[in-house]
Write a protein that holds these residues in place. Structure first.
Motif, PDB file in Angstrom:
ATOM      1  N   ALA A   1       0.848  -1.194   0.000  1.00 58.68           N
ATOM      2  CA  ALA A   1       0.000   0.000   0.000  1.00 58.68           C
ATOM      3  C   ALA A   1       0.879   1.238   0.000  1.00 58.68           C
ATOM      4  N   ARG A   2       0.284   2.349  -0.389  1.00 64.38           N
ATOM      5  CA  ARG A   2       0.999   3.642  -0.338  1.00 64.38           C
ATOM      6  C   ARG A   2       0.287   4.521   0.681  1.00 64.38           C
ATOM      7  N   LEU A   3       0.895   4.673   1.857  1.00 67.27           N
ATOM      8  CA  LEU A   3       0.253   5.380   2.962  1.00 67.27           C
ATOM      9  C   LEU A   3       1.049   6.583   3.451  1.00 67.27           C
TER      10      LEU A   3
ATOM     11  N   ASP B   1       0.352  12.622   2.154  1.00 73.00           N
ATOM     12  CA  ASP B   1      -0.808  13.379   2.628  1.00 73.00           C
ATOM     13  C   ASP B   1      -2.049  13.173   1.776  1.00 73.00           C
ATOM     14  N   VAL B   2      -2.077  12.122   0.948  1.00 74.22           N
ATOM     15  CA  VAL B   2      -3.211  11.880   0.047  1.00 74.22           C
ATOM     16  C   VAL B   2      -4.090  10.783   0.631  1.00 74.22           C
ATOM     17  N   ALA B   3      -5.308  11.130   1.041  1.00 72.82           N
ATOM     18  CA  ALA B   3      -6.194  10.162   1.691  1.00 72.82           C
ATOM     19  C   ALA B   3      -6.780   9.161   0.707  1.00 72.82           C
ATOM     20  N   ASP B   4      -6.969   9.558  -0.546  1.00 69.52           N
ATOM     21  CA  ASP B   4      -7.555   8.673  -1.558  1.00 69.52           C
ATOM     22  C   ASP B   4      -6.767   8.849  -2.845  1.00 69.52           C
ATOM     23  N   LYS B   5      -6.003   7.825  -3.206  1.00 72.55           N
ATOM     24  CA  LYS B   5      -5.075   7.940  -4.325  1.00 72.55           C
ATOM     25  C   LYS B   5      -5.646   7.457  -5.651  1.00 72.55           C
ATOM     26  N   ARG B   6      -6.874   7.033  -5.669  1.00 68.10           N
ATOM     27  CA  ARG B   6      -7.430   6.411  -6.878  1.00 68.10           C
ATOM     28  C   ARG B   6      -7.333   7.312  -8.094  1.00 68.10           C
ATOM     29  N   HIS B   7      -7.561   8.602  -7.915  1.00 65.67           N
ATOM     30  CA  HIS B   7      -7.561   9.519  -9.059  1.00 65.67           C
ATOM     31  C   HIS B   7      -6.350  10.445  -9.046  1.00 65.67           C
ATOM     32  N   VAL B   8      -5.406  10.172  -8.151  1.00 62.11           N
ATOM     33  CA  VAL B   8      -4.203  10.997  -8.057  1.00 62.11           C
ATOM     34  C   VAL B   8      -3.010  10.285  -8.688  1.00 62.11           C
ATOM     35  N   PHE B   9      -2.838   9.004  -8.368  1.00 59.82           N
ATOM     36  CA  PHE B   9      -1.770   8.206  -8.956  1.00 59.82           C
ATOM     37  C   PHE B   9      -2.393   7.369 -10.077  1.00 59.82           C
ATOM     38  N   VAL B  10      -2.205   7.814 -11.300  1.00 58.78           N
ATOM     39  CA  VAL B  10      -2.824   7.166 -12.460  1.00 58.78           C
ATOM     40  C   VAL B  10      -1.715   6.614 -13.351  1.00 58.78           C
ATOM     41  N   TYR B  11      -1.824   5.345 -13.702  1.00 61.36           N
ATOM     42  CA  TYR B  11      -0.794   4.677 -14.497  1.00 61.36           C
ATOM     43  C   TYR B  11      -1.327   4.327 -15.887  1.00 61.36           C
ATOM     44  N   PRO B  12      -0.431   4.199 -16.855  1.00 63.68           N
ATOM     45  CA  PRO B  12      -0.874   3.856 -18.213  1.00 63.68           C
ATOM     46  C   PRO B  12      -1.313   2.402 -18.313  1.00 63.68           C
ATOM     47  N   ALA B  13      -2.172   2.119 -19.286  1.00 64.80           N
ATOM     48  CA  ALA B  13      -2.635   0.753 -19.535  1.00 64.80           C
ATOM     49  C   ALA B  13      -1.665   0.052 -20.479  1.00 64.80           C
ATOM     50  N   ARG B  14      -1.602  -1.273 -20.341  1.00 61.98           N
ATOM     51  CA  ARG B  14      -0.796  -2.084 -21.231  1.00 61.98           C
ATOM     52  C   ARG B  14      -1.670  -3.193 -21.811  1.00 61.98           C
ATOM     53  N   SER B  15      -1.534  -3.426 -23.112  1.00 59.39           N
ATOM     54  CA  SER B  15      -2.328  -4.452 -23.781  1.00 59.39           C
ATOM     55  C   SER B  15      -1.900  -5.843 -23.323  1.00 59.39           C
ATOM     56  N   LEU B  16      -2.901  -6.736 -23.206  1.00 59.24           N
ATOM     57  CA  LEU B  16      -2.645  -8.113 -22.815  1.00 59.24           C
ATOM     58  C   LEU B  16      -3.019  -9.047 -23.949  1.00 59.24           C
ATOM     59  N   SER B  17      -2.279 -10.120 -24.048  1.00 55.87           N
ATOM     60  CA  SER B  17      -2.622 -11.177 -24.996  1.00 55.87           C
ATOM     61  C   SER B  17      -3.508 -12.179 -24.281  1.00 55.87           C
ATOM     62  N   THR B  18      -4.755 -12.340 -24.768  1.00 52.68           N
ATOM     63  CA  THR B  18      -5.704 -13.253 -24.140  1.00 52.68           C
ATOM     64  C   THR B  18      -6.355 -14.113 -25.214  1.00 52.68           C
ATOM     65  N   THR B  19      -7.087 -15.136 -24.762  1.00 52.75           N
ATOM     66  CA  THR B  19      -7.799 -16.021 -25.694  1.00 52.75           C
ATOM     67  C   THR B  19      -9.130 -15.428 -26.126  1.00 52.75           C
TER      68      THR B  19
END
Length: 304
Positions: free
Chosen positions: A254-256, A259-277
């Protein structure tokens, strides 16, 4: 004529405690690096002159049906027309969300509004050497504009650091705190991604460790392909854990320590494509509402 004597009854009545003005008062918050909080708010009119006045800051766990779990912090005048209450880091506050109220005399507790917040000491916080649970309290404004606290109490604690999103792998870096010998704890440890809908499904990666006895940095590299093998549509969430060994101690990453109580919309990472069936999918590292680190796997939106 002699006056008729009468018996008079004298009733001693204490003046009522000064009441807060109409509307909800606000509280300023100051955080210290140990995990303590100080609350300052304007005193009701006449507080300094009323030696019998008493009041308390009331911390109530979110969703509590009664007052049995309340934590009361005495309020005392500061001599500057303000009141102060202190929540020391040594007072154990169970994990969760706590709504902040103020109580005075016979008045029912009233919600406090957020005032100024000095949370500078929480930024890049580095806990000292100790094996006691790590206390983290971050004040925040709710969506309704009230003052609340998010509290964590964790030991050991695996603090998430840099998250590197590569084309074929996810590299998770972090630091382990609150263990007696961090280097020994990490020897043979692994980072595990656990599928939330079926926790028995796990993808593990050995950690590379570094650091000293009281604090140890670690990193691990997870392959995206291993997560994609288990996706069959919809949204999957993989929770990330630091594990010492089969059947031994495990710690949610976890990242605690900021001073950020809710990181869901603060730390945003890029998406990566997955190979699936199945349909095209993507993986995105993310933080939960509790600031725990996870990976979300979902269908990739069409381009254009």
């Amino acid at each position: 004529m002699k006056p008729t004597s009468t018996t008079e009854e004298f009733t001693i009545v204490s003046a009522p405690a000064p009441a807060f003005d109409a509307g909800n008062p606000s509280a300023d918050c100051i955080a210290d690096s140990a995990g303590g909080l100080t609350f300052d708010l304007d005193a009701p009119h006449g507080t300094d002159a009323a030696a019998h006045w008493s009041g308390a800051l009331v911390l109530r766990p979110r969703g509590a049906e009664d007052e049995s779990a309340d934590v009361l912090l005495p309020l005392a005048p500061t001599g500057e027309g303000r009141l102060r209450a202190v929540l020391p880091s040594t007072v154990a506050l169970p994990e969760g969300r706590w709504d902040v109220h103020v109580a005075s005399g016979e008045e029912p507790p009233r919600r406090l509004l957020p005032g100024l917040a000095d949370l500078r000491s929480l930024v890049d916080r580095r806990p000292g050497p100790s094996t006691s649970p790590l206390a983290v309290r971050i004040p925040y404004a709710t969506r309704h504009g009230n003052l609340s606290l998010r509290s964590w109490l964790r030991g050991p604690h695996a603090e998430a650091g840099d998250v590197h999103v590569g084309d074929g792998t996810l590299t998770v870096c972090g630091t382990l705190y609150r263990v007696e010998d961090a280097a020994a704890w990490l020897a043979g440890a692994a980072v595990e991604a656990r599928l939330r809908r079926d926790p028995a499904v796990r993808v593990a990666a050995a950690v590379t460790a570094g650091g000293d006895q009281d604090r140890a940095d670690f990193s691990a590299v997870l392959p995206w392909a291993a997560l994609g093998e288990h996706w069959h549509g919809g949204t999957d969430v993989w929770d990330l854990w630091l594990c010492r060994g089969a059947g031994e101690e495990e710690v949610r990453i976890a990242r605690l320590l900021d001073d950020v109580a809710d990181k869901r919309h603060v730390f945003v990472y890029p998406a990566r494509s997955l190979s699936t069936t199945g349909a095209p999918a993507q993986a995105i590292p993310c933080y939960t509402c509790d600031n725990d680190l996870s990976v979300r796997v979902e269908e990739r939106p069409p381009v254009g």
